[in-house]
Design a protein around this motif. Sequence first.
Motif, mmCIF file in Angstrom:
data_model
loop_
_atom_site.group_PDB
_atom_site.id
_atom_site.type_symbol
_atom_site.label_atom_id
_atom_site.label_comp_id
_atom_site.label_asym_id
_atom_site.label_seq_id
_atom_site.Cartn_x
_atom_site.Cartn_y
_atom_site.Cartn_z
ATOM 1 N N ARG A 1 38.997 41.864 130.172
ATOM 2 C CA ARG A 1 38.412 43.179 130.521
ATOM 3 C C ARG A 1 39.579 44.162 130.340
ATOM 4 O O ARG A 1 40.368 43.975 131.129
ATOM 5 C CB ARG A 1 37.587 43.358 131.806
ATOM 6 C CG ARG A 1 36.328 42.394 131.978
ATOM 7 C CD ARG A 1 35.782 42.545 133.164
ATOM 8 N NE ARG A 1 34.508 41.495 133.214
ATOM 9 C CZ ARG A 1 34.116 41.152 134.439
ATOM 10 N NH1 ARG A 1 34.410 41.832 135.616
ATOM 11 N NH2 ARG A 1 32.733 40.617 134.325
ATOM 12 N N MET A 2 39.451 45.351 129.623
ATOM 13 C CA MET A 2 40.482 46.313 129.460
ATOM 14 C C MET A 2 39.948 47.567 129.859
ATOM 15 O O MET A 2 38.784 47.807 129.506
ATOM 16 C CB MET A 2 41.123 46.116 128.039
ATOM 17 C CG MET A 2 41.935 44.879 127.582
ATOM 18 S SD MET A 2 42.282 44.696 125.817
ATOM 19 C CE MET A 2 43.724 45.848 126.066
ATOM 20 N N THR A 3 40.838 48.570 130.568
ATOM 21 C CA THR A 3 40.291 49.709 130.889
ATOM 22 C C THR A 3 40.026 50.559 129.613
ATOM 23 O O THR A 3 40.733 50.609 128.610
ATOM 24 C CB THR A 3 41.226 50.675 131.647
ATOM 25 O OG1 THR A 3 41.627 49.677 132.866
ATOM 26 C CG2 THR A 3 40.969 51.843 132.155
ATOM 27 N N GLY A 4 38.676 51.002 129.760
ATOM 28 C CA GLY A 4 38.345 52.063 128.466
ATOM 29 C C GLY A 4 37.719 51.362 127.301
ATOM 30 O O GLY A 4 37.606 52.022 126.329
ATOM 31 N N THR A 5 37.598 50.020 127.459
ATOM 32 C CA THR A 5 36.796 49.305 126.080
ATOM 33 C C THR A 5 35.947 48.247 126.775
ATOM 34 O O THR A 5 35.963 47.959 127.761
ATOM 35 C CB THR A 5 37.875 48.806 125.277
ATOM 36 O OG1 THR A 5 37.364 48.263 123.901
ATOM 37 C CG2 THR A 5 38.573 47.847 125.825
ATOM 38 N N GLU A 6 34.969 47.788 125.662
ATOM 39 C CA GLU A 6 34.166 46.837 126.191
ATOM 40 C C GLU A 6 34.901 45.254 126.386
ATOM 41 O O GLU A 6 36.101 45.372 125.768
ATOM 42 C CB GLU A 6 33.142 46.560 125.010
ATOM 43 C CG GLU A 6 32.248 47.766 124.730
ATOM 44 C CD GLU A 6 31.308 47.463 123.655
ATOM 45 O OE1 GLU A 6 31.197 46.423 122.991
ATOM 46 O OE2 GLU A 6 30.480 48.550 123.477
ATOM 47 N N PRO A 7 34.136 44.563 127.039
ATOM 48 C CA PRO A 7 34.963 43.268 127.400
ATOM 49 C C PRO A 7 35.384 42.408 125.839
ATOM 50 O O PRO A 7 34.268 42.609 125.113
ATOM 51 C CB PRO A 7 34.017 42.492 128.082
ATOM 52 C CG PRO A 7 33.219 43.608 128.953
ATOM 53 C CD PRO A 7 33.256 44.660 128.059
ATOM 54 N N LEU A 8 36.210 41.669 126.058
ATOM 55 C CA LEU A 8 36.541 40.953 124.836
ATOM 56 C C LEU A 8 36.350 39.323 125.042
ATOM 57 O O LEU A 8 36.727 38.894 126.201
ATOM 58 C CB LEU A 8 37.965 40.985 124.351
ATOM 59 C CG LEU A 8 38.457 42.405 123.760
ATOM 60 C CD1 LEU A 8 39.962 42.605 123.678
ATOM 61 C CD2 LEU A 8 37.669 42.807 122.448
ATOM 62 N N ALA A 9 35.697 38.575 124.320
ATOM 63 C CA ALA A 9 35.473 37.257 124.447
ATOM 64 C C ALA A 9 36.487 36.593 123.833
ATOM 65 O O ALA A 9 36.791 36.478 122.694
ATOM 66 C CB ALA A 9 33.946 36.764 124.042
ATOM 67 N N VAL A 10 37.188 35.542 124.485
ATOM 68 C CA VAL A 10 38.246 34.596 124.013
ATOM 69 C C VAL A 10 37.731 33.275 124.094
ATOM 70 O O VAL A 10 37.038 32.835 124.976
ATOM 71 C CB VAL A 10 39.495 34.814 124.860
ATOM 72 C CG1 VAL A 10 40.633 33.937 124.336
ATOM 73 C CG2 VAL A 10 40.064 36.186 124.678
ATOM 74 N N LYS A 11 37.930 32.506 123.036
ATOM 75 C CA LYS A 11 37.827 30.945 122.888
ATOM 76 C C LYS A 11 38.853 30.127 122.862
ATOM 77 O O LYS A 11 39.815 30.611 122.059
ATOM 78 C CB LYS A 11 36.694 31.012 121.908
ATOM 79 C CG LYS A 11 35.439 31.618 121.799
ATOM 80 C CD LYS A 11 34.635 31.317 120.519
ATOM 81 C CE LYS A 11 33.357 32.192 120.710
ATOM 82 N NZ LYS A 11 32.499 31.946 119.447
ATOM 83 N N ALA A 12 38.898 29.033 123.095
ATOM 84 C CA ALA A 12 39.803 28.010 122.961
ATOM 85 C C ALA A 12 41.087 28.492 123.439
ATOM 86 O O ALA A 12 42.158 28.398 122.557
ATOM 87 C CB ALA A 12 39.935 27.464 121.434
ATOM 88 N N LEU A 13 41.284 29.106 124.612
ATOM 89 C CA LEU A 13 42.720 29.450 124.984
ATOM 90 C C LEU A 13 43.581 28.417 125.477
ATOM 91 O O LEU A 13 43.320 27.571 126.274
ATOM 92 C CB LEU A 13 42.470 30.426 126.268
ATOM 93 C CG LEU A 13 43.791 31.040 126.983
ATOM 94 C CD1 LEU A 13 44.531 31.839 125.785
ATOM 95 C CD2 LEU A 13 43.365 31.742 127.981
ATOM 96 N N SER B 1 47.885 30.012 121.987
ATOM 97 C CA SER B 1 46.956 30.372 121.164
ATOM 98 C C SER B 1 45.673 30.584 121.524
ATOM 99 O O SER B 1 45.067 30.072 122.893
ATOM 100 C CB SER B 1 46.698 29.328 119.975
ATOM 101 O OG SER B 1 46.343 28.453 120.390
ATOM 102 N N ALA B 2 44.654 31.313 120.776
ATOM 103 C CA ALA B 2 43.296 31.735 121.442
ATOM 104 C C ALA B 2 42.461 32.011 120.185
ATOM 105 O O ALA B 2 43.102 32.605 119.100
ATOM 106 C CB ALA B 2 43.113 32.587 122.579
ATOM 107 N N GLY B 3 41.303 31.840 120.067
ATOM 108 C CA GLY B 3 40.417 32.457 119.154
ATOM 109 C C GLY B 3 39.545 33.458 119.619
ATOM 110 O O GLY B 3 39.636 34.156 120.902
ATOM 111 N N GLY B 4 38.479 33.860 119.009
ATOM 112 C CA GLY B 4 37.430 34.708 119.552
ATOM 113 C C GLY B 4 37.590 36.172 119.199
ATOM 114 O O GLY B 4 38.139 36.438 118.066
#
Length: 200
Positions: free
Chosen positions: A112-124, A141-144
Amino acid sequence: MKRGLPARIGLGALLAAAFILGLAWAFPWDSVVECSLAGIAGKGSLPGVQVGYGWIRTTSRFPPRVEIGELEAGNMLVTVLSPRAVLEARPLDSLLRMAPSFAFESPAATIRMTGTEPLAVKALKARGALERRGMSLDEASAGGDLPFSGKGTWSARERRFTKADFLVTAPTRLAEGMALLAASAGLKPEGDRRWRLLVP
């Protein structure tokens, strides 16, 4: 009958291994992780960072492995939330490096970042070691929605990466924010929504 030198060395190694295994089995790994998470912000290595979690449980004694539920870490601008994460100690690598070595993995997380929609991260995933002057990341590494990969060394004293090579692919909606971050963090555009952090 006297044992030869190789036999004595073998017996000593066997006893040492049994002692280490016994220590690992009895050690309260979940309590250690709990204390470590509670002390992250207090040590000043990550200024302004708040860490919270729902529960911690030991899932393996050897190799030492704990599961962390409802993990949350962040500051006023960015927060990372993970429903479940696994932290594993790497004893052999720790002995070779003379520093606590670890592996971290989270199947899914939300940024969750200020001023933008949440980002989904996979396989962190991350693998590295805690050192006297900070933390070394052998790989991360991460995907998503925000895929990245790379490695680096974080200095607790300087509060920045003193060595790093990370490649990040940001969604179009973050283009303006990434450009602002580039001016202060040293990110360089690589084309096709990709950015690279290269230090030095």
